[in-house]
Enzyme design. Sequence first.
Site, PDB file in Angstrom:
ATOM      1  N   LYS A  40       0.805  -1.212   0.000  1.00  0.00           N
ATOM      2  CA  LYS A  40       0.000   0.000   0.000  1.00  0.00           C
ATOM      3  C   LYS A  40       0.850   1.279   0.000  1.00  0.00           C
ATOM      4  CE  LYS A  40      -4.548  -1.164   0.405  1.00  0.00           C
ATOM      5  NZ  LYS A  40      -4.580  -2.595   0.625  1.00  0.00           N
ATOM      6  N   SER A  87       0.938  -9.732  -0.957  1.00  0.00           N
ATOM      7  CA  SER A  87       0.630  -8.303  -0.866  1.00  0.00           C
ATOM      8  C   SER A  87       0.982  -7.667   0.478  1.00  0.00           C
ATOM      9  CB  SER A  87      -0.857  -8.092  -1.179  1.00  0.00           C
ATOM     10  OG  SER A  87      -1.646  -9.012  -0.433  1.00  0.00           O
TER      11      SER A  87
HETATM   12  C1  LIG Z   1      -5.334  -3.578   0.247  1.00  0.00           C
HETATM   13  C2  LIG Z   1      -4.814  -4.950   0.204  1.00  0.00           C
HETATM   14  C3  LIG Z   1      -5.171  -5.839  -0.815  1.00  0.00           C
HETATM   15  C4  LIG Z   1      -6.164  -5.493  -1.912  1.00  0.00           C
HETATM   16  O1  LIG Z   1      -5.745  -4.400  -2.699  1.00  0.00           O
HETATM   17  P1  LIG Z   1      -6.804  -3.594  -3.585  1.00  0.00           P
HETATM   18  O2  LIG Z   1      -6.006  -2.528  -4.238  1.00  0.00           O
HETATM   19  O3  LIG Z   1      -7.844  -3.044  -2.655  1.00  0.00           O
HETATM   20  O4  LIG Z   1      -7.396  -4.565  -4.531  1.00  0.00           O
HETATM   21  C5  LIG Z   1      -4.587  -7.099  -0.809  1.00  0.00           C
HETATM   22  N1  LIG Z   1      -3.723  -7.478   0.158  1.00  0.00           N
HETATM   23  C6  LIG Z   1      -3.365  -6.651   1.153  1.00  0.00           C
HETATM   24  C7  LIG Z   1      -2.402  -7.136   2.178  1.00  0.00           C
HETATM   25  C8  LIG Z   1      -3.888  -5.356   1.211  1.00  0.00           C
HETATM   26  O5  LIG Z   1      -3.528  -4.541   2.222  1.00  0.00           O
END
Ligand SMILES: *Cc1c(COP(=O)(O)O)cnc(C)c1O
Length: 315
Positions: free
Chosen positions: A51, A301
Site C-alpha cells: 500500500k 501483498s
Molecule cells: C489492500 C490490500 C489488498 C487489496 O488491494 P486492492 O487494491 O484493494 O485490490 C490485498 N492485500 C493486502 C495485504 C492489502 O492490504
Amino acid sequence: MISRENIIAAREAIADTVHFTPLLHSDQLSKRSGNKLFFKAEHLQKTGSFKIRGAANKVKQAVAQGATSVTAASSGNHGQAVAYIANRLGIPATIVVPEDVATCKMEAIQAYNGKVVKCGLTSAERLPKAKEIAKEENGVYIPPYDDPLIMAGQGTIGLELLEQLEDVDAILVPIGGGGLISGILTAIKETKPSVQVIGVEPQLANDTFLSMQKNQLVSIPGTTTIADGLRTSQPGELTFPVLQKYLDDLVLVSEEEIREAFRLVLERMKQVIEPSSATTVAAALFAKTSLRDKRVVSVISGGNVDTDQIAALLS
Ligand SMILES: *Cc1c(COP(=O)(O)O)cnc(C)c1O
C-alpha cells in the site's frame, strides 16, 4: 484510464521511499502446485504491505500541490502507509479505522505519528468521516484504491516483476477494491501482453467475480472473510474498467484453503504473510487455475498479522 507512462512516472516519484522487494522461490510449494512458483515479497515492503507504493505516489503529489494534512479511512494497511509517508514528508495524518481494528495495525499507525479516529464497523461509515475531517482541516483525502495515482503506484510492482523474472508466464494477484491488480494489469499488458494476470478473491468476498460475470458493478453485503484486506463490497469505478479490458481469469478460494496456504508458507518458507496474501498461494496450490509447468508469481501483498491472529490461523 491510467497508462504504462503513469506507472513509470510513479516508479521514479516513489523510488526514494519504497523497497524493490525480493522475489522468493520455494521448491516444495512448486512441487505441490505443479508450476515453478515465485513470490513477490511485499510483506517485506516498508510498512509491511504494497500500500505504501500508491500512498507515497498520491501523498507526494498532494504535498507538491500545497496540501498541509491528509486523511484516510482504512482498516489497516492503507492507513499505515498514509501515516508513514505523511510523517516522512512532515505533515499530519488522521486515519479513520473501524472500532474492531487489529491492535498491531492501530499501533503501527500511531508509531508513524498518525492520529487514529475510530468510527463504526463498515467503510460506508468510515469514508464520509475521513472526508469530513479532510474538509474541516483543509486537508486532502487519500482513497485506498479508486484513484489514478494510487493505481499507478501499485502498478510499479508489475514493472519490477518483469525485470526480476523475464520469462514469467502468469501472475496471481489478490483483489480487494482492485487498485493493486489494475496497476499490475496496466504495467504488464502494456509491456508484455502474453503474460497472464489472474485475479484471486475469497469465495466470501466475490464482488469482483460477480461484477465480471454481469459486466457491471455488483455490490455484496458485508463479509467476514479472514482475508481482511479483501473485504470491499464492490470493485472501484476506476479500477473495474481496467479489469474488464485486461483480466485473463479470476479464481475463488475458500477460507480453509486460505488457512492451509498460510500454514504452508509459514512452515515451508518461514515467511509470515497475511491471509489476504495467502489467497494467491491458495490459488496456486489448490489448482484453481489451468496453469501447468509454468513460471507463476504469487503476489504476497502484505504481512501485517497479529500474533493472536496467527495463533487462530494455526489452531
Ligand atoms: C489492500 C490490500 C489488498 C487489496 O488491494 P486492492 O487494491 O484493494 O485490490 C490485498 N492485500 C493486502 C495485504 C492489502 O492490504
